[in-house]
Design an enzyme around this catalytic site. Structure first.
Site, PDB file in Angstrom:
ATOM      1  N   LYS A 293       7.854 -12.462   1.946  1.00 51.04           N
ATOM      2  CA  LYS A 293       7.600 -13.085   0.637  1.00 51.04           C
ATOM      3  C   LYS A 293       8.782 -12.852  -0.302  1.00 51.04           C
ATOM      4  CE  LYS A 293       2.823 -12.086   1.591  1.00 51.04           C
ATOM      5  NZ  LYS A 293       1.766 -11.063   1.445  1.00 51.04           N
TER       6      LYS A 293
ATOM      7  N   ARG B  93       0.843  -1.198   0.000  1.00 50.54           N
ATOM      8  CA  ARG B  93       0.000   0.000   0.000  1.00 50.54           C
ATOM      9  C   ARG B  93       0.878   1.248   0.000  1.00 50.54           C
ATOM     10  NH1 ARG B  93      -5.760  -0.675   0.412  1.00 50.54           N
ATOM     11  NH2 ARG B  93      -5.795   1.564   0.762  1.00 50.54           N
TER      12      ARG B  93
END
Ligand code: 8GP
Length: 838
Positions: free
Chosen positions: A676, A565
């Site tokens: 990740k 974001r």
């Protein structure tokens, strides 16, 4: 995409009957049948989407035995984890289910023999965007791990008709497009209209004496809405457990108000239906800021009440006493969004089931546990008393009662400490009066946790300090994790195959096994294979960028990526300052021997967050100048990839060389993108913030590019009086960068466009970009140097992956299970096979 692994159907999870067999012939005919009988199409007229739907049903059919048997198993007195979350960002389901079922290659063969391309069908799937970012995605990773670990669990949330908006970039600005994810139907969910519940709103409470003369309260609402559950199976990896994600849709009790209709008020008659259904229409697109809208509180109460009523019904259907509720359910509050559950469970127990207050309070406190996900003060939820009392009059009374009893205890412990009292109170009375949801969650729970070590420590020292002092025993840390199934097996099949070839496949469920790769870091031919895979994966992303954006990037350049974001605290604009610094250096010395880089950005801005939208505009504006400047061509490119979501994340994380985790220290609670990236072999440039601290601890300081102020230094500098303008004045290179933006160079001569951003940096700079600028630039230079030594870079990349074991969500879930929920795995046996089964 190739199969990430050979199909591995372990005998105990094999379920075959005439309908759900796994032979290629059966799969092909199932596909054809579903196309005809469910989609109602002949092959000649079927669209790709029809084929996708037919395939999805083919796969779903093969989940059902496990799913129904799982539900059946949980009827027998087992403790169930209920994860209450306003957001579940589960991502596309098809491939994940194929992998967890172990039938990817078989399905591919069946699809191809039917003359179709599996990849094309996979791309048809609309992802359910039922979350904003980290918090919603974490909930999804946790569901995956709960099932994989065979822990009984239900995820409860909202079935938003419109999820997070789709982002388009027009003229450099973000434009929000409604996310109509349900328009072609959702093959993964099953509606259970017969299990609806009723949720009340408004009205008043009435105090009375019951038939035995006991004082009681009942709530007389002025509106009732129906909650209808929609269930999605969440299958674990190669186990029989398929837990349920149960999302609630609001419906009107009666579609028409016939009285209104009879007097000719057709619009009035339909009105009630519209008002009710509005409740679950849309996800609020704000990440980490509250909007304080009445509809949002209605959504929260709606799904929490549905969930708790559902649990009570489940419990009562087994003839177990309601007084054992806390032994049957462990309810996790994913941030304060479901915190109203504390008051609602009290109301259900005391008013509706006539359990006395003290007993009900014992049950409630022992049921709930609360996770906090952010330290940003603007994210702390509070509701004006007036609004709250109008919507939930009985809950306000209950909250007052909880508060009075709690503050009595506080007074005993800290006589005469009015400051403490007012800070701990569930009601903020400093001005307009508010209900404080974090305080309600803390008082009503037996456990409170942050999401990374640093974050938990800061919670104890700052926003929840008073609660920590009052209830130290409630506090614990559970560092976030991500599921290796989606974030490696599914998204990085090449690396998955290489790793599995070398160390077997146990790492998929025991991520610590990746340690076995450490010794291979010294093996030159392994390094060569590793590099080759990264190269191919970068090639895939380059092809995507070319196709979507018509920008050519060089897969041999360093892929420097920041996707998340857009928020000032995450400092995408610090990254931009580096981009422009890099550009200026190249412009100054056209022969500069620089390590070529591709700077990649992606992320959505909250629609009402002007500064975040201006940051996107800046990135795209800089990209337009840089990418078209013949002086620098081929040595740098800047790309903003629109509409970052789970599906895109699956393409992007595996293709990164460098992961940007550059938030101001003390602001990012944990981060999960950082995990990740590292799991997929990117090296991190980062501050000592959130889980970066622990990632660095695990991978080793020498394999991590650290820069910037520490949290303590940030606090110290703020306290002494931070003057960003001095940094600008004293740093020629920084000044040149800022002046270049101000001059209109990136905005066709418009000197006003980026002024709000620049003024903010020069005169406020709440997130201390200017203080961290030099350290960031110097560290980026180290990155460039390090990348030139490809052998050593590859070594570092392998070591990063080898040491990521801690960051599996399986580890996080085990910690929750042991420390907080006190639950054990309950393996599922496939006892009842039907139809067609034995
Ligand atoms: C996020 C945190 O910002 C992130 O650091 C963390 O990794 C993630 O939660 C999962 O724990 N917080 C939110 O997404 C958040 O607070 N969102 C709410 C407003 C919806």
């Amino acid at each position: 995409m190739n199969a990430p692994l050979e199909d591995s159907l372990t005998p105990q999870i094999r379920v075959e009957d005439d309908r759900t067999g796994l032979s290629i012939t059966t799969l092909r005919s199932a596909l054809a049948d579903n196309l005809f009988y469910i989609q109602g199409k002949f092959p000649g007229t079927a669209t790709k989407n029809d084929y996708y739907m037919a395939l999805a049903y083919t796969v779903r059919d093969r989940l059902l035995q496990r799913w129904l048997n799982t539900t059946q198993t949980y009827r027998k007195n087992v403790k169930v984890v209920c994860y209450l979350s306003a957001e579940f960002l589960i991502g596309p389901q098809l491939v994940n289910n194929l992998i967890n079922l172990g039938i990817y290659a078989k399905i591919r063969q069946a699809v191809e023999e039917s003359g179709l391309s599996l990849q094309e069908l996979i791309e048809q799937e609309e992802e359910p965007g039922l979350g904003n970012g980290g918090l919603g995605r974490l909930a999804a990773c946790y569901l995956d791990s709960l099932s994989t670990l065979e822990i009984p669990a239900i995820g409860y949330g909202i079935r938003y008709e419109f999820g997070i908006f789709d982002q388009e970039i027009r003229d450099g600005w973000q434009v929000e497009i409604t996310d109509k994810w349900l328009q072609y139907g959702n093959p993964w969910e099953i509606a259970r209209p017969e299990e609806y519940v009723e949720v009340k709103f408004g009205g008043r409470s009435e105090h009375y004496y019951d038939e035995k003369g006991n004082y009681r309260v009942r709530w007389i609402p002025d509106r009732v809405v129906k909650g209808v559950p929609y269930d999605t199976p969440i299958l674990g990896y190669q186990v029989n457990t398929a837990n349920t994600l149960r999302l609630w849709k609001a419906e009107a009790i009666e579609s028409f108000d016939f009285q209104a209709f009879n007097i000719g008020d057709y619009y009035g008659a339909v009105d009630a239906k519209i008002v009710s259904e509005n409740l679950t229409k849309i996800l609020y697109p704000n990440d980490e800021v509250i909007q304080g809208k009445e509809l949002r509180l209605q959504q929260q109460y709606f799904f929490v009440s549905c969930a708790l009523q559902d649990m009570i019904r489940l419990l009562l259907s087994t003839e177990v006493s309601l007084e054992t509720f806390h032994q049957q359910f462990a309810v996790q509050l994913n941030d304060t969004h479901p915190a109203i559950g504390v008051a609602e469970l009290m109301r259900l127990l005391v008013d509706e089931h006539r359990i006395d207050w003290d007993k009900a309070w014992h049950i409630t406190q022992n049921t709930f546990a609360f996770t906090n996900h952010t330290l940003l003060p603007e994210a702390l939820e509070k509701w004006p008393i007036e609004l709250f009392g109008r919507l939930l009059p009985r809950h306000l009374e209950i909250i007052y009662e909880i508060n009075q009893r709690f503050l009595d205890r506080v007074r005993m412990k800290y006589p005469r400490d009015l400051g403490k009292l007012s800070r701990l109170s569930l009601i903020d009375e400093s001005g307009e009066r508010y209900v404080r949801m974090a305080n309600l969650a803390c008082v009503g729970s037996h456990a409170i946790n942050g999401v990374a070590e640093l974050h938990t420590e800061l919670l104890k020292k700052t926003v929840l300090k008073d609660f920590y002092e009052f209830f130290p025993e409630k506090f614990a840390n559970v560092t976030n994790g991500v599921t290796p199934r989606r974030w490696m097996v599914l998204s990085n099949p090449r690396l998955t195959r290489l790793i599995t070839e070398k160390i077997g496949d146990r790492w998929i469920t025991h991520l610590d096994d990746l340690r076995k790769l450490e010794t291979l870091a010294d093996d030159a031919s392994f390094r060569q294979q590793w590099r080759q895979i990264k190269q191919e994966t970068k090639g895939d992303l380059a092809a995507y960028i070319r196709k979507k954006l018509d920008i050519i990037v060089d897969p041999k350049s360093l892929f420097d990526i920041q996707v998340k974001r857009i928020h000032e605290y995450k400092r995408q604009h610090l990254n931009v300052l580096h981009v422009i610094t890099f550009y200026n250096r190249l412009k100054h010395d056209r022969d500069l021997d620089i390590t070529p880089r591709t700077f990649i950005f992606g992320g959505k801005a909250a629609p009402g967050y002007f500064m975040a939208k201006l940051i996107i505009k800046l990135i795209v504006s800089v990209a337009n100048i840089v990418n078209n400047d013949p002086d620098v061509r081929d040595r740098m490119k800047v790309v903003f990839i629109p509409d970052f979501n789970v599906t895109l994340g699956q393409r992007i994380y595996p293709a990164a060389d460098l992961s940007e985790q550059i938030s101001t220290a003390g602001k990012e609670a944990s981060g999960t993108g950082n995990m990740k990236f590292a799991l997929n072999g990117a090296l991190t440039i980062g501050t000592l913030d959130g889980a970066n601290v622990e990632i660095r601890e695990e991978v080793g300081a020498e394999n991590f590019f650290l820069f910037g102020l520490t949290t303590e230094e940030v606090y110290g500098l703020k306290a002494r009086g931070y003057r960003p303008f001095d940094y600008y004045n004293q740093n020629a290179e920084l000044k040149a960068v800022i002046d270049l933006i101000s001059s209109g160079f990136f905005s066709h001569g418009d000197v006003d466009l980026f002024k709000p951003l620049i003024d903010n940096l020069l005169y406020r700079d709440d997130y201390m970009l200017l203080a961290d600028y030099q350290s960031y630039i110097d560290t980026q230079e180290k990155v460039s140097q390090a990348y030139r030594d490809r052998e050593n870079w590859t070594r570092m990349s392998i070591l990063n992956v080898a040491r990521m074991g801690k960051f599996s969500s399986d580890r996080s879930i085990r910690e929750y299970a042991q420390k907080i929920w006190k639950v054990e795995p309950v393996p599922v046996e496939l006892l009842q096979l039907c139809p067609g089964g034995q």
